[in-house]
Write a protein that holds these residues in place. Structure first.
Motif, PDB file in Angstrom:
ATOM      1  N   GLY A 145      33.348 -51.449  65.189  1.00  0.00           N
ATOM      2  CA  GLY A 145      33.997 -52.507  65.948  1.00  0.00           C
ATOM      3  C   GLY A 145      33.607 -53.902  65.515  1.00  0.00           C
ATOM      4  O   GLY A 145      32.824 -54.112  64.583  1.00  0.00           O
ATOM      5  N   PRO A 185      41.494 -51.757  70.003  1.00  0.00           N
ATOM      6  CA  PRO A 185      40.568 -50.957  70.800  1.00  0.00           C
ATOM      7  C   PRO A 185      40.286 -49.559  70.231  1.00  0.00           C
ATOM      8  O   PRO A 185      39.202 -49.015  70.446  1.00  0.00           O
ATOM      9  CB  PRO A 185      41.276 -50.866  72.159  1.00  0.00           C
ATOM     10  CG  PRO A 185      42.040 -52.144  72.244  1.00  0.00           C
ATOM     11  CD  PRO A 185      42.547 -52.375  70.843  1.00  0.00           C
ATOM     12  N   LYS A 186      41.225 -49.001  69.513  1.00  0.00           N
ATOM     13  CA  LYS A 186      41.022 -47.685  68.897  1.00  0.00           C
ATOM     14  C   LYS A 186      39.801 -47.689  67.990  1.00  0.00           C
ATOM     15  O   LYS A 186      39.119 -46.672  67.821  1.00  0.00           O
ATOM     16  CB  LYS A 186      42.266 -47.299  68.099  1.00  0.00           C
ATOM     17  CG  LYS A 186      42.159 -45.981  67.353  1.00  0.00           C
ATOM     18  CD  LYS A 186      43.446 -45.678  66.604  1.00  0.00           C
ATOM     19  CE  LYS A 186      43.334 -44.369  65.827  1.00  0.00           C
ATOM     20  NZ  LYS A 186      44.589 -44.066  65.088  1.00  0.00           N
ATOM     21  N   GLY A 188      37.299 -50.126  68.333  1.00  0.00           N
ATOM     22  CA  GLY A 188      36.253 -50.935  68.935  1.00  0.00           C
ATOM     23  C   GLY A 188      36.383 -52.406  68.608  1.00  0.00           C
ATOM     24  O   GLY A 188      35.418 -53.159  68.723  1.00  0.00           O
ATOM     25  N   SER A 190      38.083 -56.059  69.393  1.00  0.00           N
ATOM     26  CA  SER A 190      38.814 -56.871  70.363  1.00  0.00           C
ATOM     27  C   SER A 190      39.415 -58.069  69.636  1.00  0.00           C
ATOM     28  O   SER A 190      38.824 -58.605  68.700  1.00  0.00           O
ATOM     29  CB  SER A 190      37.901 -57.352  71.494  1.00  0.00           C
ATOM     30  OG  SER A 190      37.005 -58.323  71.010  1.00  0.00           O
ATOM     31  N   ASN A 246      40.540 -58.491  75.962  1.00  0.00           N
ATOM     32  CA  ASN A 246      41.271 -58.118  74.749  1.00  0.00           C
ATOM     33  C   ASN A 246      42.728 -58.490  74.960  1.00  0.00           C
ATOM     34  O   ASN A 246      43.323 -58.158  75.980  1.00  0.00           O
ATOM     35  CB  ASN A 246      41.154 -56.611  74.472  1.00  0.00           C
ATOM     36  CG  ASN A 246      41.907 -56.210  73.216  1.00  0.00           C
ATOM     37  OD1 ASN A 246      41.668 -56.744  72.130  1.00  0.00           O
ATOM     38  ND2 ASN A 246      42.842 -55.274  73.360  1.00  0.00           N
TER      39      ASN A 246
END
Length: 302
Positions: A145, A185-186, A188, A190, A246
């Protein structure tokens, strides 16, 4: 509340040599971040080059006991964007957040603007954001992420005249920001937007006097009301791992922060919708009093 720190984190800030970008970089460093200060030192219209602004900010951070590296590449070139991300990896071994702040301006009436001026705005604001984000995206995917903060603008909302080139390009950044927020988000990641209200080269008294066709001195007090330091807190917050947002866009400046976004009402539903029905009901169709926020990623969950 405890201070939001960036100890051990690495943040890339584009356009970090002056104005809001400089303020972002210094604030991040004061909170423990290692900063890539990316800025080719161009003029307000994107012309020229100077290593001075990036070097000065990086040196200021180091003099205060922080860690920073200067990078002079242009966001408008894919290889330049990739080099900025690589500078973070080579110098600090990681990258945790990107603040896409680089920008240029040349306000003018639509009928006076040239096609080249529109292309230049797209190259720096929109494609520059695409290139830097894409260079960081794969790294973020591999490392669980990251955080992307894209500088957007209220100018894209039709708030000022002479914004067709600049505001149009920033409108593209808004669309990119919200669309990426549906995918991030898939992995991690934002993605949020930040609209600064700041006195800078792009909003100097001379520039604003031209935009509003008024004497420049009318806008001189704005420098005291909207210093860069009062717009940075929202950008810094959006770049911090504690931020839960997000697909949001925060406006910040002059001691005020607020959210801007898109809303949608229920409109009119008719099995056999006609032009005349729209005409007869246009007042209720256009009424946004009970409109709701458009939710990021809504279509993918329906």
């Amino acid at each position: 509340m405890a201070e939001l720190r960036f100890d051990g984190k690495v943040v890339l800030v584009t356009g970090a040599g002056r104005g809001a970008g400089r303020s972002h970089a210094l604030s991040l460093a004061s909170r423990g971040a290692k900063v890539v200060v990316a800025d080719p030192g161009v003029a307000i219209d994107g012309s020229g080059f100077s290593a001075g602004p990036a070097d000065e900010v990086a040196s200021e951070i180091k003099a205060a006991g922080g860690e920073a590296v200067a990078c002079y590449e242009s966001v408008s070139e894919e290889q330049g964007a990739a080099a900025m991300v690589q500078a973070a990896l080579d110098s600090f071994g990681r990258l945790d957040a990107v603040i896409n702040n680089a920008g240029i301006a040349k306000p003018e009436r639509f009928e006076v603007h040239t096609a080249d001026e529109f292309r230049r705005m797209i190259d720096v604001h929109y494609l520059g954001t695409v290139y830097v984000t894409q260079a960081a995206w794969g790294h973020f995917m591999q490392n669980g992420g990251g955080r992307i903060v894209n500088t957007v603008s209220e100018g894209a909302m039709g708030t000022l005249p002479m914004m067709t080139a600049y505001g149009g390009a920033k409108g593209a950044v808004i669309g990119l920001t919200l669309a990426l927020a549906a995918e991030g988000p898939k992995y991690g990641i934002s993605v949020n937007g930040f609209a600064p209200r700041v006195a800078s080269r792009m909003s100097s008294p001379t520039v604003l006097g031209h935009v509003h066709d008024l004497p420049p001195e009318r806008f001189s007090p704005l420098g005291n009301v909207f210093p860069p330091e009062l717009c940075s807190p929202a950008a810094i917050y959006l770049a911090h791992e504690a931020c839960p947002l997000n697909g949001a866009m925060l406006v910040c400046g002059g001691g005020q922060v607020m959210r801007m976004g898109f809303k949608q009402n229920q409109g009119l539903t008719s099995a056999n919708l006609t032009v005349e029905e729209i005409a007869e009901n246009i007042a209720s169709i256009a009424d946004m009093a009970e409109a709701a926020d458009v939710e990021v990623g809504m279509a993918s969950r329906s």
